[in-house]
Motif scaffolding. Structure first.
Motif, PDB file in Angstrom:
ATOM      1  N   GLN A  18       0.897  -1.162   0.000  1.00 56.43           N
ATOM      2  CA  GLN A  18       0.000   0.000   0.000  1.00 56.43           C
ATOM      3  C   GLN A  18       0.940   1.218   0.000  1.00 56.43           C
ATOM      4  N   ASP A  59       3.337 -16.598  10.626  1.00 56.58           N
ATOM      5  CA  ASP A  59       2.936 -15.740  11.753  1.00 56.58           C
ATOM      6  C   ASP A  59       4.126 -15.470  12.670  1.00 56.58           C
ATOM      7  N   LEU A 115       6.141  -4.929  11.345  1.00 57.76           N
ATOM      8  CA  LEU A 115       4.850  -4.253  11.418  1.00 57.76           C
ATOM      9  C   LEU A 115       4.490  -3.691  10.041  1.00 57.76           C
ATOM     10  N   CYS A 157      -0.179  -0.293   7.252  1.00 55.04           N
ATOM     11  CA  CYS A 157      -1.268  -0.264   6.273  1.00 55.04           C
ATOM     12  C   CYS A 157      -2.092  -1.543   6.291  1.00 55.04           C
ATOM     13  N   GLY A 158      -1.604  -2.568   6.976  1.00 53.41           N
ATOM     14  CA  GLY A 158      -2.381  -3.799   7.079  1.00 53.41           C
ATOM     15  C   GLY A 158      -2.345  -4.667   5.835  1.00 53.41           C
ATOM     16  N   TYR A 177      -0.982  -7.527   5.614  1.00 60.94           N
ATOM     17  CA  TYR A 177      -0.552  -8.863   6.046  1.00 60.94           C
ATOM     18  C   TYR A 177      -1.114 -10.008   5.211  1.00 60.94           C
ATOM     19  N   GLN A 178      -2.378  -9.890   4.839  1.00 58.07           N
ATOM     20  CA  GLN A 178      -2.996 -10.989   4.094  1.00 58.07           C
ATOM     21  C   GLN A 178      -2.268 -11.216   2.772  1.00 58.07           C
ATOM     22  N   ARG A 179      -1.894 -10.122   2.133  1.00 59.12           N
ATOM     23  CA  ARG A 179      -1.196 -10.269   0.848  1.00 59.12           C
ATOM     24  C   ARG A 179       0.253 -10.684   1.047  1.00 59.12           C
ATOM     25  N   ARG A 232       1.279 -12.667   3.348  1.00 52.78           N
ATOM     26  CA  ARG A 232       1.197 -14.118   3.572  1.00 52.78           C
ATOM     27  C   ARG A 232       1.043 -14.861   2.242  1.00 52.78           C
ATOM     28  N   ARG A 280      -9.976  -3.436  -2.491  1.00 50.99           N
ATOM     29  CA  ARG A 280      -9.773  -4.546  -1.556  1.00 50.99           C
ATOM     30  C   ARG A 280      -8.676  -4.205  -0.559  1.00 50.99           C
ATOM     31  N   ALA A 281      -7.611  -3.592  -1.055  1.00 52.78           N
ATOM     32  CA  ALA A 281      -6.495  -3.242  -0.168  1.00 52.78           C
ATOM     33  C   ALA A 281      -6.956  -2.274   0.926  1.00 52.78           C
ATOM     34  N   GLN A 282      -7.784  -1.312   0.548  1.00 56.34           N
ATOM     35  CA  GLN A 282      -8.284  -0.369   1.551  1.00 56.34           C
ATOM     36  C   GLN A 282      -9.139  -1.080   2.585  1.00 56.34           C
ATOM     37  N   GLU A 341      -8.874  -4.279   3.458  1.00 58.93           N
ATOM     38  CA  GLU A 341      -7.966  -5.087   4.280  1.00 58.93           C
ATOM     39  C   GLU A 341      -7.267  -4.200   5.301  1.00 58.93           C
ATOM     40  N   GLY A 342      -6.817  -3.034   4.856  1.00 60.74           N
ATOM     41  CA  GLY A 342      -6.116  -2.127   5.754  1.00 60.74           C
ATOM     42  C   GLY A 342      -7.023  -1.609   6.855  1.00 60.74           C
ATOM     43  N   ALA A 398      -7.477  -4.299   9.391  1.00 61.51           N
ATOM     44  CA  ALA A 398      -6.283  -4.410  10.235  1.00 61.51           C
ATOM     45  C   ALA A 398      -6.258  -3.292  11.282  1.00 61.51           C
ATOM     46  N   ASP A 399      -6.600  -2.081  10.877  1.00 65.47           N
ATOM     47  CA  ASP A 399      -6.669  -0.960  11.826  1.00 65.47           C
ATOM     48  C   ASP A 399      -7.682  -1.249  12.925  1.00 65.47           C
ATOM     49  N   TRP A 408       0.394  -2.165  17.724  1.00 67.20           N
ATOM     50  CA  TRP A 408      -0.408  -2.283  16.515  1.00 67.20           C
ATOM     51  C   TRP A 408      -0.506  -3.758  16.143  1.00 67.20           C
ATOM     52  N   GLY A 409      -1.406  -4.083  15.229  1.00 71.14           N
ATOM     53  CA  GLY A 409      -1.611  -5.475  14.852  1.00 71.14           C
ATOM     54  C   GLY A 409      -0.417  -6.050  14.103  1.00 71.14           C
ATOM     55  N   ARG A 410      -0.198  -7.312  14.312  1.00 68.20           N
ATOM     56  CA  ARG A 410       0.894  -8.028  13.646  1.00 68.20           C
ATOM     57  C   ARG A 410       0.297  -9.100  12.736  1.00 68.20           C
ATOM     58  N   MET A 411       1.179  -9.776  12.027  1.00 69.31           N
ATOM     59  CA  MET A 411       0.734 -10.811  11.089  1.00 69.31           C
ATOM     60  C   MET A 411      -0.268 -11.785  11.724  1.00 69.31           C
ATOM     61  N   ALA A 412       0.048 -12.240  12.935  1.00 69.35           N
ATOM     62  CA  ALA A 412      -0.800 -13.270  13.555  1.00 69.35           C
ATOM     63  C   ALA A 412      -2.177 -12.735  13.951  1.00 69.35           C
ATOM     64  N   MET A 436      -4.002 -10.798  12.049  1.00 60.90           N
ATOM     65  CA  MET A 436      -4.778 -10.441  10.862  1.00 60.90           C
ATOM     66  C   MET A 436      -5.814 -11.513  10.554  1.00 60.90           C
ATOM     67  N   HIS A 463      -8.729 -13.364   8.232  1.00 60.89           N
ATOM     68  CA  HIS A 463      -8.891 -13.510   6.801  1.00 60.89           C
ATOM     69  C   HIS A 463      -9.995 -12.545   6.349  1.00 60.89           C
ATOM     70  N   VAL A 464      -9.673 -11.708   5.390  1.00 58.50           N
ATOM     71  CA  VAL A 464     -10.623 -10.684   4.944  1.00 58.50           C
ATOM     72  C   VAL A 464     -11.131 -11.051   3.560  1.00 58.50           C
TER      73      VAL A 464
END
Ligand code: FES
Ligand code: FES
Lengths: 154, 768
Positions: free
Chosen positions: A97, A125, A132, A135-136, A138-140, A142, B643-645, B647-648, B651-652, B679-683, B685, B687-688
């Protein structure tokens, strides 16, 4: 100031700097390699991740004196043409992003794939927990790691 | 000479610098995006198509890239522009008029021009427009970019196409209407002739332009680029480390600055150890009076940081010594009185909700680079407001805005933070004092402790239900932290309420046909700086409304999805609620400890419903498994970005539901790192899944749409799983106390907890 010598992306480099200077600032401010990013300076975000002798580590908390004589690899040197399987997967999955964290994400993922042939969700994970993404993405990330892993798997 | 003889030469109008990259990756050394940003390669002269108020302008680009002669014609007011230049090789360069902070507008806005110009996407190169009045309002925020540019940029592309067609038609002596375009060529099928845009551009640029309002735009059925999931144009640069963010600007002889900032709100500098700071190797200058602190300039960032540490400033922190999260909570709670449920309701429901301050915490901290040469300034800024930066730097240095050139870089996140321009003003103050080129950087602790925060808020709600479960009255009073106050409060509250579009009571028109639905907002003056944060007030208002609606549904003994469908008046939301619910598998059997929740939101011209599946462990650990999103944002210009927005935003919402908050003690912000501002980490997240409704309606905003419904959906799912109603964020372990874990019976759900201070209450009889 002492001269500290090490390799960066396979090139011998020397810097005259305080040995306590974090590798991050030497790369960015002395060597002009701005692909490695500053996100926190405290080892909490992974934006500054590089490889030192093949292991991923946060360059913001790695003192320059500790890399003397070592091999440092940054995002600029991950592949000759930007075509590392992870770099391709990242583009195919349209991961970035703002993109600011992604150099660090890719370097961590590259060290993971270098060390392990098989990765799964739980391993991702765990291995990526230090990186970090505000922008979030993570799904992509992964999905891109899994795709690249499938490609490099022997 | 024909156009093809000099393949390096931009064909439109005239050539400035001969070389221009056709592809930033394949560009010869020295001419890539980096040098474009740093100005080493002159921007070429090209065809500029500006659109202002329905009229279209054509202008020459000066070698510095600015279409000044448009302004010389006396153009005034807002003008949205793009410039397009067609090169001899058929490649097309299109300027992105506003900065990209991660929302993808360098891709999606340029798609609009390319679509109507009718060129292949592969032939497009994107350049970033410098800050200038000729581009109209360049600031981004409020999810308004696509909405404001959708038509003008399509018109700009269509205008370019129209002059290219006119030129070809006149050469062939045929009617323009007998010609068509495809992939950067004009074709006359009747005579099987065709000409490339490159062959036509130079002459076309000399033709009179049609009025923008008169050019015909493609019908959506003919879109070839709009609607495609086009990858970000910066991907290749990002994954190789070549992408240039603010911190990557490297003008010659650059020095680096950091600022020792007041450690508490309102703290005043009393002294510092100048000698110690100057003794640090590499420290060059100290500048006082920068945001109440002292700037340290060094040869490297590290030297500046060491100097800042050696400075050991002494502060008077007494101004707000009594200010803490506890006093703020009390002030907010006292800020609004509890509404009462309507008379005659069969069932009354009351609740209170509390939400914390949040920091923006963009991944790239605030920074700005300014080079001062002979009274002129060049500024590299990751910003949401290029023109604000231009004003701020001009004022800070004391020069005319005309003497300031702002080059927006990529920005490592924005979320509202970069709509402020404090970082640019600070850099200007420092460069004015020491000259040369300065990069001013905020460290992460600076960023978290000196932000202008998403305001904390307290919400008091009351509603009534009749015997059949119909809502017969609804009141939502919000006390929201504001740095404004006094006589301004009422007026500000009015503006504030008005800004909560679609949900404020006064304006009506919320998505629900519920009398009184919305919010009445009261600003409570608290000296914590506040500013817009992703989705602005909706982040608080929609949480309270959608969590409370879930309580009403349960009080009415109705399914939360059915309850929403029964009460929604907004036709575009209903199918989204149905879709998000269907995608999450609403109504299926679940393991004990797992629950589903739903919430929805309308705002920024778009609509969304989101459903969450959540599992709560026996010891109160909340895990968000999945979130389904059904989105109606009108025409989906770039589905990958949309989609990216989503997902983001999810995550927020996960981060702010589970962990992140800003708290204060003794007038100081407690959080100083990503260790304490978690803030959130990989684990974390979930599934969106995103379903985008097919639509040809005008585009709505996307940047903020996905946030406001997720936290309530999660908390509603937690209620479904545990019977625990979450009324404050982030969730504390004790808020789930009493939840006996997945082994306890959950069917039927346990009743709402008893009345407690600031906990929801369900009263079985009015007035009891
Ligand atoms: S900058 Fe090194 S971990 Fe954040
Ligand atoms: S893409 Fe923006 S922080 Fe990861």
């Amino acid at each position: 100031m002492p001269t500290i010598a090490f390799h960066v992306n396979d090139e011998p480099r020397e810097v005259d700097a305080d040995g306590a200077m974090p590798l991050l600032w030497a790369l960015r401010d002395l060597l002009g390699l701005t692909g490695t990013k500053f996100g926190c300076g405290t080892g909490d975000c992974g934006a500054c991740t590089v490889h030192v002798d093949g292991r991923a580590q946060p360059s913001c908390v790695t003192e320059l004196s500790r890399v003397a004589g070592k091999q440092v690899r940054t995002i600029e040197g991950l592949s000759a043409n930007g075509d590392h399987p992870l770099q391709r997967a990242w583009q195919e999955h349209d991961v970035p992003q703002c993109g600011y964290c992604q150099a660090g994400q890719i370097m961590t993922a590259a060290a993971l794939l270098d060390s392990e042939a098989e990765v799964d969700d739980a391993r991702i994970d765990q291995a990526m927990s230090g990186n970090l993404c505000r922008c979030g993405t993570y799904q992509r990330i992964r999905a891109a790691i899994l795709a690249a892993a499938a490609e490099v798997r022997p | 000479m024909t156009a093809h003889e000099d393949s390096n030469r931009p064909i439109a109008i005239d050539a400035g610098s001969g070389a221009h990259p056709t592809d930033t990756q394949a560009a010869p050394p020295g001419i890539n995006r980096r040098t474009l940003l740093t100005g080493a390669a002159g921007l070429h002269v090209g065809l500029f198509i500006g659109v202002r108020g329905g009229a279209t302008f054509l202008a020459r680009i000066r070698p510095d890239g600015s279409p000044q002669d448009v302004l010389a014609q006396g153009a005034e007011g807002a003008m949205l522009g793009a410039y397009v230049s067609v090169r001899a090789d058929g490649g097309v360069t299109i300027a992105a008029p506003v900065p990209d902070i991660g929302q993808g507008v360098r891709t999606s806005l340029v798609m609009l021009v390319a679509e109507e110009l009718d060129v292949d996407w592969e032939s497009v190169t994107v350049e970033q427009a410098v800050a200038g009045a000729e581009f109209g309002r360049q600031s981004i925020g409020g999810s308004g970019t696509m909405r404001s540019y959708y038509t003008p940029l399509r018109q700009a592309g269509a205008t370019g196409r129209a002059v290219l067609v006119a030129e070809a038609a006149s050469r062939w002596g045929v009617e323009a209407s007998a010609c068509r375009t495809e992939s950067g060529r004009v074709l006359h099928d009747a005579s099987s002739r065709s000409l490339s845009y490159a062959e036509l551009a130079e002459a076309a640029a000399g033709r009179p332009l049609p009025n923008a309002g008169s050019v015909s735009l493609k019908s959506p059925a003919d879109f070839r680029i709009i609607g495609q999931p086009i990858h970000r144009v910066d991907n290749a640069d990002v994954v190789t480390g070549r992408a240039i963010y603010g911190m990557d600007a490297r003008p010659d002889n650059l020095r680096f600055a950091v600022v020792a900032r007041p450690p508490a709100i309102g703290a005043r500098l009393q002294g510092f150890d100048e000698a110690a700071a100057r003794a640090v190797p590499g420290v060059l200058e100290l500048v006082e009076g920068v945001s109440g602190g002292v700037a340290v300039v060094g040869e490297t960032t590290w030297a500046a940081l060491q100097g800042r540490q050696a400075l050991a400033p002494r502060w008077d922190t007494s101004a707000n010594a009594g200010l803490g999260s506890d006093t703020i909570a009390a002030d907010l709670q006292a800020g609004v009185s509890a509404p009462s449920a309507p008379d005659g309701a069969a069932t009354s429901v009351e609740a209170a909700f509390d939400l914390p301050y949040l920091a923006h915490a963009t991944m790239e901290p605030m920074n700005c680079t300014v080079e001062l040469i002979d009274g002129r300034a060049i500024v590299w800024a990751p910003t949401q407001s290029p023109q604000g930066v231009r004003r701020g730097v001009a004022r800070g240095i004391g020069i005319d805005e005309d003497a300031v050139e702002v080059r927006p870089t990529l920005a490592g996140g924005g979320f509202g933070r970069r709509a402020s321009t404090d970082y640019a003003s600070e850099a200007a103050t420092v460069v004015k004092a020491v000259g040369g080129a300065i990069q001013l950087l905020w460290t992460r602790d600076d960023d978290l402790q000196h932000d202008s925060y998403r305001p904390a808020s307290h919400h008091k709600m009351a509603a009534g239900l009749d015997d059949e479960g119909n809502v017969v009255g609804y009141t939502h009073r919000m006390a929201i932290s504001s740095t404004r106050g006094g006589d301004d409060a009422a007026a500000a509250a009015g503006r504030r309420a008005a800004r909560v579009d679609g949900t404020n009571q006064a304006g009506g028109g919320g998505p629900y046909a519920i009398a009184g639905y919305g919010v009445q907002s009261t600003r409570v003056r608290i000296p914590v700086p506040t500013f817009v944060w992703r989705s602005v007030d909706h982040s608080q208002v929609n949480f309270a409304n959608e969590a409370f609606l879930d309580m009403l549904a349960h009080a009415a003994q109705m399914d939360p999805v059915a309850f929403r469908l029964a009460n929604l008046s907004q036709a575009r939301l209903k199918p989204l609620v149905e879709r998000a619910a269907a995608d999450i598998g609403w109504g299926r059997d679940l393991e004990a400890g797992t629950g589903l929740g739903i919430a929805c939101f309308q705002g920024y011209g778009s609509y969304v419903a989101q459903a969450a599946e959540v599992t709560v462990s026996s010891d109160g650990v909340v895990r968000i498994n999945r979130v389904t999103c059904a989105v109606d944002c009108g025409v989906a210009v770039n589905p990958s970005s949309i989609r990216a927005q989503m997902e983001g935003c999810v995550a927020d919402a996960v981060a702010t539901t589970l962990r992140a908050q800003i708290t204060l003690s003794e007038g100081a912000i407690d959080q100083d790192s990503f260790g304490s501002y978690e803030w959130g980490r990989m684990a974390d997240m979930p599934h969106v899944e995103v379903h985008i409704v097919d639509s040809t309606a005008g585009p709505g905003g996307m940047g903020e749409l996905g946030y406001p419904a997720v936290s309530p959906a999660i908390c509603n799912a937690i209620f479904a799983a545990t019977g625990k109603r979450i009324t404050r964020l982030p969730i504390r372990r004790e808020d789930l106390a009493g939840w006996a874990g997945p082994d306890a019976p959950v069917d039927p759900p346990p009743p709402e907890p008893d009345a407690r201070l600031f906990m929801p209450r369900v009263l079985n009889e009015a007035g009891s």
